[in-house]
Design a protein around this motif. Structure first.
Motif, PDB file in Angstrom:
ATOM      1  N   GLN A   1      41.527  45.188  37.409  1.00 61.15           N
ATOM      2  CA  GLN A   1      41.412  44.158  38.478  1.00 61.15           C
ATOM      3  C   GLN A   1      41.917  44.771  39.763  1.00 61.15           C
TER       4      GLN A   1
ATOM      5  N   ARG B   1      31.053  42.307  36.365  1.00 59.95           N
ATOM      6  CA  ARG B   1      32.293  42.315  37.167  1.00 59.95           C
ATOM      7  C   ARG B   1      32.225  40.727  37.092  1.00 59.95           C
TER       8      ARG B   1
ATOM      9  N   LEU C   1      40.006  45.359  30.794  1.00 55.71           N
ATOM     10  CA  LEU C   1      39.902  44.628  32.065  1.00 55.71           C
ATOM     11  C   LEU C   1      40.416  45.571  33.260  1.00 55.71           C
TER      12      LEU C   1
ATOM     13  N   ALA D   1      44.962  39.216  35.356  1.00 56.32           N
ATOM     14  CA  ALA D   1      44.005  38.228  34.379  1.00 56.32           C
ATOM     15  C   ALA D   1      44.368  38.632  32.527  1.00 56.32           C
TER      16      ALA D   1
ATOM     17  N   HIS E   1      45.968  45.971  38.334  1.00 54.16           N
ATOM     18  CA  HIS E   1      46.149  45.565  36.905  1.00 54.16           C
ATOM     19  C   HIS E   1      45.097  45.815  36.000  1.00 54.16           C
TER      20      HIS E   1
ATOM     21  N   PHE F   1      42.148  33.662  33.873  1.00 55.48           N
ATOM     22  CA  PHE F   1      43.101  34.013  35.303  1.00 55.48           C
ATOM     23  C   PHE F   1      43.006  32.794  35.992  1.00 55.48           C
TER      24      PHE F   1
ATOM     25  N   SER G   1      37.968  41.431  42.580  1.00 58.12           N
ATOM     26  CA  SER G   1      37.218  41.668  41.254  1.00 58.12           C
ATOM     27  C   SER G   1      38.049  41.652  40.206  1.00 58.12           C
ATOM     28  N   ILE G   2      37.393  41.344  39.033  1.00 56.23           N
ATOM     29  CA  ILE G   2      37.897  41.820  37.697  1.00 56.23           C
ATOM     30  C   ILE G   2      36.778  42.594  36.871  1.00 56.23           C
TER      31      ILE G   2
END
Length: 744
Positions: free
Chosen positions: A326, A344, A324, A353, A313, A364, A330-331
């Motif tokens: 994803q 991160r 961002l 998110a 994403h 998120f 993790s983002i």
């Protein structure tokens, strides 16, 4: 536990458990509790501990049990409560667990699990102490041993257990056979109300002796069980109108009035600030759940290079300054100009998110409805809410500002909640689908209705199955409103928002009436032809992201030109005007020009944690390792400590006698599911077999398990054949027919 019946069936979490004599105190008599005369218990304390170990394996295979320093505060409360009891052969332990409900539960032998959501719902240490004391009540009255004795007797026909191995074997036999005797579970559920009252009686007694306020536990239970202080009356009891929760609240109030003042122990030193600090730490916890604890190893190596999953994403901020990216754990947050990594966010299995409308934060939520908000400037979490909606949400959507959460459940109810306080904003009951195959198709394709917010979070539009049923809500005005025909007619397929004031929707038998429409007025701005399985808007610009399209997982449609401008083989993409971001390989993101695909900038992301592997196999000589996570798989030569193969994910892996590797490659796009045997040393294919989609086949090591159904005769149920096959040859090794039932 708050309600044990919520847990008992799925993993046999019979939150069960023991009669021990409490320590008497002058002027403070031990509360009386009696067990039913027909409640046999043939399980010893030692066997109960063994049984608890077996059940704990089931728990830990499904939920993250936290067993590190953050448990210390919880254990200190438990230790103070246990100090009021004599020692027993049970091993009472306290653990935090990532469980999706506000609940606590206990296992045979004494393990007590407290959900992080429950900690978030408490307002004081006294409230949490009451929950722990209640679970201790289940343990010391041995409710688990009594209930498990009943299940073993009714389901397996046994009245005794042996050593640890025998306990473990019998427990797994019980799991295998429990579905054949559902009445056995119903029998023990009938005693639940009595068990809860008994545990409450012990809880209030222990709290008072330990110096905690018993009223705090009553207030907590009244709040989370949503009793509203109602206790019913004799007339209501007579006509069956008093709810069990109301009776329980009445009984707790009666019990607390019976506790003598002499039972009051010295008040523990409690600082509200310390409790709030610990509660915040529990909410913010993002570790693995335990400290590394390994026996002496023959060798230990870091995989080189490490395995990382695909970016699933991507999203630019509304002001275009940040991006961002994803994956499953993790983002990653990046700046746009210059294009570089910033920080991160731990986000294990989080849903996609979003940037807030002011572009200053990221919001998120997780599948268990844990909502987080992170400041970009401060690079830290600034808000956290553990949502408890009391419904099984099949489709969930969080507003871009993080203030509202929409939930569509299997009863076809759409409910909107305030995130801050968990209160309902509105609820709409939809009609069920006209045809069951519509429901089945929707569930299989993750299209159980559609829920959309405008980018500024002001408006919401949602629909379920029927074309003419929808919900439109204006949060500024605080009310539902009707949509004009030009928008209503484009809600049936796929729809969304290009901006705060522009709506797009697909319509027509072949997508010929698809259009961009002004919102909420309904003026048609541009029509276009489009048929696609899944459509999303980009952050900024007149483009739509299509999944899939022709030979690509992702395509980009220029709405104004009416044509495709990009085909992408990666899992995710986003555009901001004529620039787009896409993943290259192994953690490298590229910023490109949409006109000629020229690279504008590149950024390398740090390593993301590897979550529980989807597949894992080690060769017998320990020279080869195969691991797959959600989106990618790889093979390493451990002797040379190098990765020799990188692929898409696989669902199963098994090294066999000649160090060839058998992998189960799931269906992907037009590629059918395959069982592939390969030689990692020569990177060569040994064999490959296609598994047709209509076959119900599970791969496990060297074996395949297949369900086959043949039409029954007359009014008989379909005949199910269970077959075990060789994964190498595909030949049947064993079959068994089930004429009238379906083995699970």
């Amino acid at each position: 536990m708050l309600r044990r019946s919520q847990l008992c069936c799925s993993a046999l979490l019979v939150c069960l458990l023991n009669p021990t004599t409490l320590l008497p105190q002058e002027g403070c008599p031990v509360p009386e509790f009696t067990l039913p005369e027909d409640a046999p218990n043939f399980i010893s304390e030692r066997q109960e501990v063994d049984l608890g170990n077996a059940v704990a394996e089931q728990i830990q295979s499904v939920y993250t049990v936290i067993d590190d320093d953050i448990n210390d505060y919880l254990r200190a409360i438990g230790k103070r409560l246990l100090a009021q009891l004599p020692r027993s052969g049970l091993q009472i332990e306290f653990h935090l667990v990532s469980f999706p409900q506000v609940n606590a539960f206990s296992l045979p032998g004494g393990r007590i699990y407290v959900a992080r959501k429950l900690v978030a719902a408490t307002r004081s240490e006294d409230e949490l102490a009451g929950v722990l004391a209640h679970e201790i009540g289940h343990v010391i009255t041995r409710h688990a041993a009594i209930d498990m004795s009943h299940l073993f007797s009714k389901v397996l026909g046994i009245t005794s257990l042996g050593d640890s191995k025998d306990v473990y074997t019998k427990f797994n036999q019980l799991l295998d056979n429990l579905a054949r005797n559902p009445r056995a579970l119903k029998d023990i559920s009938r005693s639940e109300d009595d068990e809860q009252v008994t545990a409450d009686r012990v809880s209030l007694y222990l709290m008072k002796r330990a110096g905690y306020d018993p009223q705090a536990y009553i207030q907590f239970w009244d709040r989370v069980a949503e009793v509203g202080g109602k206790t019913g009356n004799v007339l209501g009891d007579l006509f069956g109108r008093t709810k069990p929760e109301q009776k329980r609240l009445r009984e707790m109030r009666r019990l607390i009035d019976q506790l003598p003042a002499a039972c009051t122990g010295p008040r523990p030193e409690i600082k509200a600030a310390d409790y709030e600090e610990w509660k915040s730490a529990v909410g913010a916890y993002s570790g693995l759940g335990h400290r590394e604890s390994l026996p002496p190893a023959e060798w230990k190596k870091a995989l080189n290079p490490k395995l990382r999953g695909n970016i699933q994403h991507m999203r630019f901020s509304q002001d275009g300054k940040h991006l961002l990216a994803q994956d499953s754990a993790s983002i990653f947050v990046l700046s746009h100009k210059p294009f570089e990594f910033l920080f991160r966010i731990d986000a294990e299995n989080a849903l996609p998110a979003q940037f807030t409308p002011d572009s200053q934060a990221i919001v998120f939520h997780s599948p268990d409805l844990r909502v987080e908000k992170w400041s970009i400037a401060e690079e830290r979490r600034i808000d956290l809410h553990e949502m408890t909606v009391g419904q099984n949400c099949i489709s969930v959507k969080l507003s871009p500002d993080g203030r509202h959460l929409a939930c569509l459940d299997l009863e076809f109810k759409l409910t909107m909640f305030n995130v801050a306080d968990g209160l309902q904003v509105f609820q709409k009951k939809f009609s069920p689908p006209r045809f069951l195959f519509v429901l089945r198709f929707s569930l299989l394709n993750d299209r159980f209705g559609q829920l959309e917010f405008t980018p500024d979070g002001r408006y919401f539009v949602g629909r379920a199955f029927q074309e003419n049923e929808y919900v439109a809500y204006d949060f500024t005005a605080g009310k539902l409103f009707n949509l004009p025909k030009e928008i209503r007619s484009r809600l049936h397929w796929d729809f969304g928002f290009l901006s705060d004031s522009r709506f797009f929707g697909l319509a027509g038998t072949k997508g010929e009436n698809s259009a961009v429409v002004s919102f909420p007025s309904g003026e048609v701005l541009r029509k276009f032809d489009l048929v696609a399985a899944n459509v999303d808007a980009v952050t900024h610009g007149d483009f739509l992201i299509l999944r899939p399209v022709k030979d690509f997982p992702i395509g980009v449609l220029d709405i104004n030109a009416g044509k495709m401008i990009l085909g992408i083989k990666q899992d995710s993409i986003d555009l901001y005007d004529r620039s787009f971001a896409s993943e290259q390989i192994d953690g490298v993101l590229s910023l490109l020009n949409a006109d000629d695909a020229a690279v504008i900038g590149q950024a390398r992301l740090p390593q993301s944690p590897l979550l529980r592997p989807r597949a894992l196999s080690l060769s017998a000589d320990m020279n080869w390792l195969a691991v797959s996570e959600k989106s990618r798989g790889a093979i390493w030569n451990l002797k040379k400590n190098e990765r020799v193969f990188l692929s898409r994910n696989f669902d199963g892996a098994e090294f066999i006698y000649d160090n060839t590797l058998l992998v189960d490659l799931p269906k992907s796009g037009d590629e059918k599911r395959k069982l592939v045997r390969m030689d990692p040393a020569g990177l060569s294919l040994v064999s490959s077999r296609t598994i047709e989609e209509e076959r119900a086949v599970t791969h496990d090591g060297l074996y395949l398990l297949e369900y086959r159904q043949e039409a029954g005769k007359g009014k008989e149920a379909p005949n199910t054949i269970l077959a075990v096959q060789s994964a190498l040859t595909g030949q049947d090794l064993w079959t068994r027919a089930y004429p009238t039932d379906f083995p699970s």
